[in-house]
Design an enzyme around this catalytic site. Structure first.
Site, PDB file in Angstrom:
ATOM      1  N   HIS A   1       0.304  -1.058   0.501  1.00  0.00           N
ATOM      2  CA  HIS A   1      -0.426  -0.085  -0.228  1.00  0.00           C
ATOM      3  C   HIS A   1       0.699   1.391  -0.515  1.00  0.00           C
ATOM      4  O   HIS A   1       2.191   1.440  -0.183  1.00  0.00           O
ATOM      5  CB  HIS A   1      -1.139   0.167   1.240  1.00  0.00           C
TER       6      HIS A   1
ATOM      7  N   HIS B   1       1.184   4.285   2.189  1.00  0.00           N
ATOM      8  CA  HIS B   1       1.869   4.343   2.928  1.00  0.00           C
ATOM      9  C   HIS B   1       3.437   4.330   2.948  1.00  0.00           C
ATOM     10  O   HIS B   1       4.018   3.985   2.744  1.00  0.00           O
ATOM     11  CB  HIS B   1       1.056   3.967   4.565  1.00  0.00           C
TER      12      HIS B   1
ATOM     13  N   ASP C   1       6.181   4.611   4.724  1.00  0.00           N
ATOM     14  CA  ASP C   1       6.964   3.750   5.605  1.00  0.00           C
ATOM     15  C   ASP C   1       6.507   2.272   4.347  1.00  0.00           C
ATOM     16  O   ASP C   1       7.708   0.790   4.851  1.00  0.00           O
ATOM     17  CB  ASP C   1       6.753   3.433   6.712  1.00  0.00           C
ATOM     18  N   HIS C   2       5.811   2.168   3.239  1.00  0.00           N
ATOM     19  CA  HIS C   2       5.527   0.669   3.233  1.00  0.00           C
ATOM     20  C   HIS C   2       6.793   0.927   1.495  1.00  0.00           C
ATOM     21  O   HIS C   2       6.502   0.081   0.282  1.00  0.00           O
ATOM     22  CB  HIS C   2       4.669   0.498   2.937  1.00  0.00           C
TER      23      HIS C   2
ATOM     24  N   HIS D   1      -7.503  -1.493   5.996  1.00  0.00           N
ATOM     25  CA  HIS D   1      -6.743  -0.642   6.777  1.00  0.00           C
ATOM     26  C   HIS D   1      -7.105   1.264   6.297  1.00  0.00           C
ATOM     27  O   HIS D   1      -8.044   1.240   5.151  1.00  0.00           O
ATOM     28  CB  HIS D   1      -5.092   0.030   6.345  1.00  0.00           C
TER      29      HIS D   1
ATOM     30  N   ASP E   1      -0.232  -3.115   6.545  1.00  0.00           N
ATOM     31  CA  ASP E   1      -0.496  -2.856   7.611  1.00  0.00           C
ATOM     32  C   ASP E   1      -2.825  -3.731   7.889  1.00  0.00           C
ATOM     33  O   ASP E   1      -2.781  -2.815   6.450  1.00  0.00           O
ATOM     34  CB  ASP E   1      -0.407  -1.740   7.837  1.00  0.00           C
TER      35      ASP E   1
ATOM     36  N   HIS F   1       7.080  -4.547  12.346  1.00  0.00           N
ATOM     37  CA  HIS F   1       6.517  -3.361  12.593  1.00  0.00           C
ATOM     38  C   HIS F   1       6.109  -2.833  13.620  1.00  0.00           C
ATOM     39  O   HIS F   1       4.788  -1.503  13.504  1.00  0.00           O
ATOM     40  CB  HIS F   1       4.484  -3.202  11.422  1.00  0.00           C
TER      41      HIS F   1
END
Lengths: 301, 301
Positions: free
Chosen positions: B60, B62, B64-65, B140, B210, B268
């Protein structure tokens, strides 16, 4: 005015060096110049106060100079920043940030003021009572600007031991602004030259990364106190420097010498060099007041 | 089939933990799952062979990914990669990559094949003789998919010590494929059951990050050998986990238990936790075959 180094590497990633990022601290706020990938982790490592950061300048859109920007912005938002952030960068950077925020469905808690820089001609892009920012064209493979930050001369300093105890508070500002002051009640005249001394002289920092050796920039950085100039290569790769629109240590030193700066910092070292001490030796043959950029180092002017 | 952990942190940056990135190694190639900021430096640190990397999956958008993806792609290009790279990710990611390459005037030396994932329903997104990739919806805050990678059952293994020296080479493939073989010259029949044994059984890894606690994913990860499931919070923040569409260690363990997986890895971790040993203690009360994700660790199945 201080200059803190967060990244000394160039485009090819290195474990020992981060890509370009530099923090310029003024009185009670700071500017970030360039923001390579991982800059937000350098902020943590060197305990840079994000709350003081008001301006970000991106010199050009090669990844080692800006891939960390969206991460920094996102983390500011996670940390509930509310103060606006002013970003100066190449046209298109705003569109990219907007797209990235849209894709992650992020509504920022703070405002971003974006101003596109002009890589084609010198410009005064920001100016207030405290400081100014000039940009000027650098010759690189894509549009790129050099940056000069000038902290202005401060107001005159009052010689407090000469001031009588009944001196009206309202007169202080006038003296600081350089005026003589007349006390209408007593008729006494306070001569500015007698009660004040010169404030701090103006100070300036210039940042030139990335650029081919180009003496046309000298006029824009003339007599700055501190010049950061890239030195991606040492003398063994002068041809490669030219081919890739980068500079050598000696070329950086030549620019510093022609511009009569007080001090030169070189950095943006190519990953091919495992040691860099010869960069300094080479540069010093042309300009003795040279130092090597190392991450975490700060220079106070 | 192995699973290597490059990042164990979550959205708020931490000095000690990198954001999400995981390398799945198959026979002679690898897949990268998620690519948080700084992943290219983790590749250097852990000596991940970029040349073996053929597929990247982004769960996805976000930061941090995926904020490290463009840096990784750019560095592959600097390092003269010529092999094509297949990227699976949310719609819009291709547009972003294209814009970033355009802004830096980068022409890639290699081809990117982009396939948009479908966050709305389960899909078989890739399938060949060696392995398959399934995705399935995760709940999420933005569209997000879980990922299951299955290494297929390998062909039957020939019992070489039973094979006579004059055995025709062309028969090997037939035996491996499960056929009995008749030598027309001698009339001899080689029974498959006598000359071969079973190949390697199929193996599978699932990745769920997530996600809010959601038992509807159990059917998609049922009996996998290895499950990575996010555990952003421990039991003290169950409410916050739900509010932010994340999971706790106990919730991850509950999913692992219901799905009857062989092993669970949790990671995570939220930056609020300075130590994480209690994550393991809590998870083990529900599912004993749990381990804590730590950067650099590899799990071989």
């Amino acid at each position: 005015l201080d200059f803190k180094i967060l990244g000394t590497g160039s485009a090819t990633p290195q474990l020992e060096r981060n890509p370009s990022a530099f923090v310029v601290g003024l009185d009670n706020f700071s500017l970030l110049i360039d923001c390579g990938e991982g800059t937000q982790f350098q902020f943590l490592k060197y305990k840079i106060k994000s709350s003081r950061l008001k301006y970000i300048l991106i010199s050009h859109l090669h990844g080692d100079h800006y891939f960390g920007l969206i991460g920094l912005i996102s983390s500011f938002n996670l940390n509930k920043r509310s103060d606006s952030l002013t970003i100066f960068g190449p046209p298109g950077l705003d569109e990219l940030i907007t797209l990235q925020l849209k894709l992650s469905n992020t509504q920022l808690n703070f405002k971003i003021n974006f101003f596109a820089t002009n890589p084609a001609s010198p410009e005064l892009i920001y100016d207030n009572d405290v400081f100014s920012i000039h940009t000027f064209p650098l010759k690189h493979r894509i549009p790129c600007v050099g940056i000069k930050i000038t902290q202005k001369e401060s107001k005159r300093k009052i010689i407090t031991e000469k001031i009588p105890s009944d001196f009206p508070i309202s007169f202080f500002k006038l003296l600081k602004d350089g005026f003589d002051v007349k006390d209408e009640l007593t008729g006494k005249i306070y001569k500015n030259s007698e009660y004040t001394t010169l404030g701090q002289p103006p100070k300036s920092i210039a940042y030139c990364s990335d650029t081919i050796f180009d003496t046309s920039i000298v006029e824009h950085i003339f007599q700055v106190n501190l010049l950061y100039h890239e030195a991606t290569f040492s003398e063994d790769n002068t041809l490669r420097a030219t081919q890739t629109f980068h500079s050598t240590a000696i070329q950086a030193a030549t620019i510093a010498s022609k511009a009569k700066v007080d001090q030169l910092i070189i950095g943006h070292y190519s990953s091919r060099y495992k040691t860099i001490s010869h960069f300094l030796e080479e540069a010093k043959t042309v300009f003795s007041a040279t130092v090597l950029a190392e991450e975490g180092d700060s220079y106070l002017i």
